[in-house]
Write a protein that holds these residues in place. Structure first.
Motif, PDB file in Angstrom:
ATOM      1  N   GLY A 164       5.865  20.472  -4.550  1.00 53.06           N
ATOM      2  CA  GLY A 164       6.507  19.444  -3.589  1.00 53.06           C
ATOM      3  C   GLY A 164       7.460  18.470  -4.498  1.00 53.06           C
ATOM      4  N   PRO A 165       8.341  17.809  -3.956  1.00 48.80           N
ATOM      5  CA  PRO A 165       9.256  17.059  -4.804  1.00 48.80           C
ATOM      6  C   PRO A 165       8.611  15.918  -5.357  1.00 48.80           C
ATOM      7  CG  PRO A 165       9.798  16.616  -2.234  1.00 48.80           C
ATOM      8  CD  PRO A 165       8.659  17.745  -2.413  1.00 48.80           C
ATOM      9  N   SER A 166       9.395  15.161  -6.132  1.00 49.15           N
ATOM     10  CA  SER A 166       8.761  13.959  -6.915  1.00 49.15           C
ATOM     11  C   SER A 166       8.179  12.944  -6.047  1.00 49.15           C
ATOM     12  CB  SER A 166       9.587  13.465  -7.855  1.00 49.15           C
ATOM     13  OG  SER A 166       9.204  12.462  -8.453  1.00 49.15           O
ATOM     14  N   GLY A 167       6.948  12.544  -6.352  1.00 48.81           N
ATOM     15  CA  GLY A 167       6.093  11.392  -5.572  1.00 48.81           C
ATOM     16  C   GLY A 167       5.427  12.119  -4.279  1.00 48.81           C
ATOM     17  N   CYS A 168       5.494  13.278  -4.230  1.00 53.34           N
ATOM     18  CA  CYS A 168       4.713  14.035  -2.852  1.00 53.34           C
ATOM     19  C   CYS A 168       3.232  13.776  -2.752  1.00 53.34           C
ATOM     20  CB  CYS A 168       4.974  15.091  -2.380  1.00 53.34           C
ATOM     21  SG  CYS A 168       4.458  16.582  -3.751  1.00 53.34           S
ATOM     22  N   GLY A 169       2.828  13.531  -4.109  1.00 50.75           N
ATOM     23  CA  GLY A 169       1.296  13.515  -4.202  1.00 50.75           C
ATOM     24  C   GLY A 169       0.611  14.437  -4.942  1.00 50.75           C
ATOM     25  N   PRO A 214       0.894  -1.184   0.008  1.00 46.21           N
ATOM     26  CA  PRO A 214      -0.112   0.148  -0.093  1.00 46.21           C
ATOM     27  C   PRO A 214       0.869   1.331   0.017  1.00 46.21           C
ATOM     28  CG  PRO A 214       0.003  -1.166   2.209  1.00 46.21           C
ATOM     29  CD  PRO A 214       0.759  -1.971   1.180  1.00 46.21           C
ATOM     30  N   VAL A 215       0.441   2.444  -0.761  1.00 46.37           N
ATOM     31  CA  VAL A 215       0.964   3.664  -0.826  1.00 46.37           C
ATOM     32  C   VAL A 215       0.153   4.578  -0.085  1.00 46.37           C
ATOM     33  CG1 VAL A 215       2.233   5.215  -2.292  1.00 46.37           C
ATOM     34  CG2 VAL A 215       2.570   2.908  -2.795  1.00 46.37           C
ATOM     35  N   HIS A 216       0.504   5.234   0.966  1.00 48.10           N
ATOM     36  CA  HIS A 216      -0.448   6.273   1.451  1.00 48.10           C
ATOM     37  C   HIS A 216       0.024   7.454   0.916  1.00 48.10           C
ATOM     38  CE1 HIS A 216      -2.761   7.407   5.342  1.00 48.10           C
ATOM     39  NE2 HIS A 216      -2.764   8.116   4.154  1.00 48.10           N
ATOM     40  N   ALA A 217      -0.721   7.951  -0.321  1.00 47.63           N
ATOM     41  CA  ALA A 217      -0.145   8.926  -1.171  1.00 47.63           C
ATOM     42  C   ALA A 217      -0.838  10.349  -0.564  1.00 47.63           C
ATOM     43  CB  ALA A 217      -0.577   8.819  -2.624  1.00 47.63           C
ATOM     44  N   LEU A 218      -1.775  10.345  -0.133  1.00 49.97           N
ATOM     45  CA  LEU A 218      -2.313  11.865   0.765  1.00 49.97           C
ATOM     46  C   LEU A 218      -2.955  11.475   1.973  1.00 49.97           C
ATOM     47  CD1 LEU A 218      -4.503  12.847  -2.385  1.00 49.97           C
ATOM     48  CD2 LEU A 218      -2.272  14.025  -1.640  1.00 49.97           C
ATOM     49  N   THR A 270       3.493  21.852  -9.835  1.00 52.83           N
ATOM     50  CA  THR A 270       4.982  21.954 -10.525  1.00 52.83           C
ATOM     51  C   THR A 270       5.630  21.319  -9.188  1.00 52.83           C
ATOM     52  OG1 THR A 270       6.521  23.231 -11.149  1.00 52.83           O
ATOM     53  CG2 THR A 270       5.029  24.235  -9.862  1.00 52.83           C
ATOM     54  N   HIS A 271       7.020  21.024  -9.621  1.00 50.12           N
ATOM     55  CA  HIS A 271       7.841  20.711  -8.560  1.00 50.12           C
ATOM     56  C   HIS A 271       8.996  21.511  -8.461  1.00 50.12           C
ATOM     57  CE1 HIS A 271       9.550  18.405 -12.278  1.00 50.12           C
ATOM     58  NE2 HIS A 271      10.561  19.033 -11.999  1.00 50.12           N
ATOM     59  N   ASP A 272       8.597  22.716  -9.655  1.00 49.64           N
ATOM     60  CA  ASP A 272       9.795  23.694  -9.546  1.00 49.64           C
ATOM     61  C   ASP A 272       9.414  24.838  -8.660  1.00 49.64           C
ATOM     62  OD1 ASP A 272      11.282  26.187 -10.514  1.00 49.64           O
ATOM     63  OD2 ASP A 272      11.110  25.499 -12.459  1.00 49.64           O
ATOM     64  N   THR A 301       0.108  14.977  -8.567  1.00 50.38           N
ATOM     65  CA  THR A 301      -0.920  14.548  -9.513  1.00 50.38           C
ATOM     66  C   THR A 301      -1.921  13.689  -8.604  1.00 50.38           C
ATOM     67  OG1 THR A 301       0.958  14.530 -10.924  1.00 50.38           O
ATOM     68  CG2 THR A 301      -0.867  13.047 -11.479  1.00 50.38           C
ATOM     69  N   THR A 302      -1.764  13.092  -7.662  1.00 52.64           N
ATOM     70  CA  THR A 302      -2.817  12.262  -7.075  1.00 52.64           C
ATOM     71  C   THR A 302      -3.739  13.256  -6.587  1.00 52.64           C
ATOM     72  OG1 THR A 302      -1.328  10.393  -6.187  1.00 52.64           O
ATOM     73  CG2 THR A 302      -3.356  10.732  -5.310  1.00 52.64           C
ATOM     74  N   LEU A 303      -3.510  14.279  -5.982  1.00 49.47           N
ATOM     75  CA  LEU A 303      -4.510  15.115  -5.654  1.00 49.47           C
ATOM     76  C   LEU A 303      -5.407  15.867  -6.620  1.00 49.47           C
ATOM     77  CD1 LEU A 303      -5.912  16.448  -3.113  1.00 49.47           C
ATOM     78  CD2 LEU A 303      -4.082  18.344  -3.084  1.00 49.47           C
TER      79      LEU A 303
HETATM   80  N1  LIG Z   1      -1.468   3.949  -9.757  1.00 47.32           N
HETATM   81  C1  LIG Z   1      -0.539   4.153  -8.784  1.00 47.32           C
HETATM   82  N2  LIG Z   1      -0.450   2.876  -7.987  1.00 47.32           N
HETATM   83  C2  LIG Z   1       0.400   2.997  -6.757  1.00 47.32           C
HETATM   84  N3  LIG Z   1       1.112   3.890  -6.580  1.00 47.32           N
HETATM   85  C3  LIG Z   1       0.760   5.163  -7.099  1.00 47.32           C
HETATM   86  C4  LIG Z   1       0.040   5.235  -8.095  1.00 47.32           C
HETATM   87  N4  LIG Z   1       0.315   6.479  -8.657  1.00 47.32           N
HETATM   88  C5  LIG Z   1       0.934   7.272  -7.774  1.00 47.32           C
HETATM   89  N5  LIG Z   1       1.349   6.251  -6.691  1.00 47.32           N
HETATM   90  C6  LIG Z   1       2.393   6.535  -5.680  1.00 47.32           C
HETATM   91  O1  LIG Z   1       1.631   7.639  -4.823  1.00 47.32           O
HETATM   92  C7  LIG Z   1       2.775   8.556  -4.734  1.00 47.32           C
HETATM   93  C8  LIG Z   1       2.623  10.065  -5.337  1.00 47.32           C
HETATM   94  O2  LIG Z   1       2.411  10.026  -6.479  1.00 47.32           O
HETATM   95  P1  LIG Z   1       1.879  11.188  -7.420  1.00 47.32           P
HETATM   96  O3  LIG Z   1       2.183  10.658  -8.974  1.00 47.32           O
HETATM   97  O4  LIG Z   1       0.886  11.940  -6.979  1.00 47.32           O
HETATM   98  O5  LIG Z   1       3.356  12.126  -7.161  1.00 47.32           O
HETATM   99  P2  LIG Z   1       3.518  13.535  -7.796  1.00 47.32           P
HETATM  100  O6  LIG Z   1       3.930  14.381  -6.604  1.00 47.32           O
HETATM  101  O7  LIG Z   1       2.767  13.814  -8.863  1.00 47.32           O
HETATM  102  O8  LIG Z   1       5.280  13.278  -8.213  1.00 47.32           O
HETATM  103  P3  LIG Z   1       6.118  13.888  -9.828  1.00 47.32           P
HETATM  104  O9  LIG Z   1       6.284  15.189  -9.518  1.00 47.32           O
HETATM  105  O10 LIG Z   1       6.964  12.847 -10.034  1.00 47.32           O
HETATM  106  O11 LIG Z   1       5.125  14.065 -10.837  1.00 47.32           O
HETATM  107  C9  LIG Z   1       3.914   8.073  -5.323  1.00 47.32           C
HETATM  108  O12 LIG Z   1       4.780   7.415  -4.237  1.00 47.32           O
HETATM  109  C10 LIG Z   1       3.751   7.169  -6.185  1.00 47.32           C
HETATM  110  O13 LIG Z   1       4.635   6.184  -6.266  1.00 47.32           O
END
Ligand SMILES: Nc1ncnc2c1ncn2[C@@H]1O[C@H](COP(=O)(O)OP(=O)(O)OP(=O)(O)O)[C@@H](O)[C@H]1O
Ligand SMILES: [Mg+2]
Length: 373
Positions: A42-47, A21-25, A199-201, A49-51
């Motif tokens: 925020g840095p890459s992977g901080c969530g 499991p990945v707790h993305a938010l 953005t991450h910039d 795009t998920t939000l």
């Molecule tokens: N479909 C998915 N299944 C499982 N984990 C996911 C999925 N999409 C994203 N994640 C995980 O959720 C977390 C947040 O991802 P997200 O894509 O929201 O990051 P981000 O801030 O947009 O990063 P980036 O700047 O690299 O685009 C990361 O740890 C990512 O690996």
């Protein structure tokens, strides 16, 4: 009428019942004001795009609620949310003219031809492509920046309640990126549509946004204007993500009502920081970070009783200021300091030993917790 967007304790766990499991938010709660241009940073992977995808309804949330204005949209499907979206890869339809690319959202809404023509013309004027529209080529006949404008026009043409932009400038070269930042602000202010810009910039976010949210590992670390975040960062992570912060590893020697006194590692002097600039609540003996921005430190060949020894690695002339990269004793700072001076000290050369001083009326105190980007 522009709408606010409110997040109320949003959690997103990918693969919640699976092995990884990945707790993305994590408990994301805040409100974006109507008509605001809001940056998620925020840095890459901080969530980020998920939000954004959750806001559009493209991603289910695990718990929490989301509102447009005062309407709960948490369970409303994406096609009923009236959202405009621009992705990192513009994804224009290459087999369609730019007119039809922009008209697409109106066509699926079965808008009559005359209104389509009027709306497309208006929005192409807004993004500065009226001349290109006369030629009406396929998107492959446009430059990167022009394609980006078409993507924005396409997202705006049906008057969305909310405009979502995910790293929209990532594919452009540096100069065009800087130009398009200002363009995005101009277009957004002209339409007044509530906009979320990812953005991450940090420089881009500070230049574009009315307000910014800094995310780290799914947690909102701080929300504010560029000035709030730069001048009043609440923790070490935000301070070093929004601009650069140089940290002196230090030990607390006294905790008073109005100030905290610390001793920077390797030195025998004390620095007293007023409580208003202490973003930590330490006890005597605790390890803390004394933080100074590049312009809050200075280098000199002269030793003073409250300076810290270092060695110049690189001197860079950056136009209006000179940047000195200074290597410190590992116990003071494992990473190189960046120190900006508004004049070139001709006595200081690369590889020279120097003494670093702090402008004591500006520096702040932070907890070392969670400082890593
Ligand atoms: N479909 C998915 N299944 C499982 N984990 C996911 C999925 N999409 C994203 N994640 C995980 O959720 C977390 C947040 O991802 P997200 O894509 O929201 O990051 P981000 O801030 O947009 O990063 P980036 O700047 O690299 O685009 C990361 O740890 C990512 O690996
Ligand atoms: Mg992303």
């Amino acid at each position: 009428m522009s709408k606010s967007v409110t997040y109320d304790r949003i959690n997103k766990i990918y693969d919640a019942k699976g092995k990884n499991p990945v707790h993305a938010l994590k408990d994301v709660s805040f409100t974006i004001n109507p008509g605001e241009l809001f940056c998620l940073l925020g840095p890459s992977g901080c969530g980020k795009t998920t939000l954004l995808r959750a806001t559009a309804g493209l991603e289910d949330i695990t718990s929490g609620k989301m509102y447009y204005g005062d309407v709960d949209i948490s369970t409303i499907p994406p096609y009923r949310r009236n959202i405009g979206m621009v992705f990192q890869s513009f994804a224009l339809y290459p087999h369609m003219t730019i007119f039809e690319n922009v008209a697409y959202g109106l066509r699926v809404r079965k808008v009559d031809n005359e209104t389509v023509k009027k709306k497309v013309t208006e929005v192409m004027e807004l993004v500065g492509l009226q001349e290109e529209l006369k030629r009406n080529p396929s998107p492959t006949g446009l430059s990167g920046g022009q394609q980006q404008r078409v993507a924005i026009a396409r997202a705006l043409v049906y008057d969305p309640d909310v405009l979502l932009l995910d790293e929209p400038l990532a594919n452009l070269d540096a100069k065009l990126r800087r130009y398009m930042r200002a363009e995005i602000r101009r277009i957004q202010k002209a339409t007044d549509v509530t906009t979320i810009f990812v953005t991450h910039d940090q420089e881009e976010a500070m230049a574009v946004g009315d307000r910014l949210a800094v995310l780290r590992k799914g947690v909102v670390e701080q929300i504010g204007t560029s000035d709030d975040l730069y001048s009043y960062p609440e923790n070490a992570f935000v301070s070093n993500f929004i601009g650069k912060m140089n940290f002196f590893e230090s030990t607390v020697t006294d905790v008073g009502d109005d100030s905290i006194t610390v001793n920077p590692a390797t030195t025998d002097f004390q620095v007293q920081i007023p409580i208003t600039r202490c973003h930590v609540n330490p006890s005597k003996g605790d390890h803390v970070l004394l933080g100074g921005r590049p312009e809050q430190l200075s280098v000199s060949k002269e030793h003073t009783p409250d300076s810290v020894k270092g060695r110049v690695r690189i001197i860079q002339h950056l136009g209006s200021f000179i940047r000195y990269e200074v290597e410190m004793d590992e116990r003071v700072s494992p990473v190189t300091f960046e120190i900006d001076m508004d004049f070139l000290d001709k006595n200081i050369r690369e590889s020279d030993d120097v003494y670093v001083s702090m402008k004591k009326e500006r520096i702040s105190l932070f907890s070392p917790e969670g400082r890593e980007i």
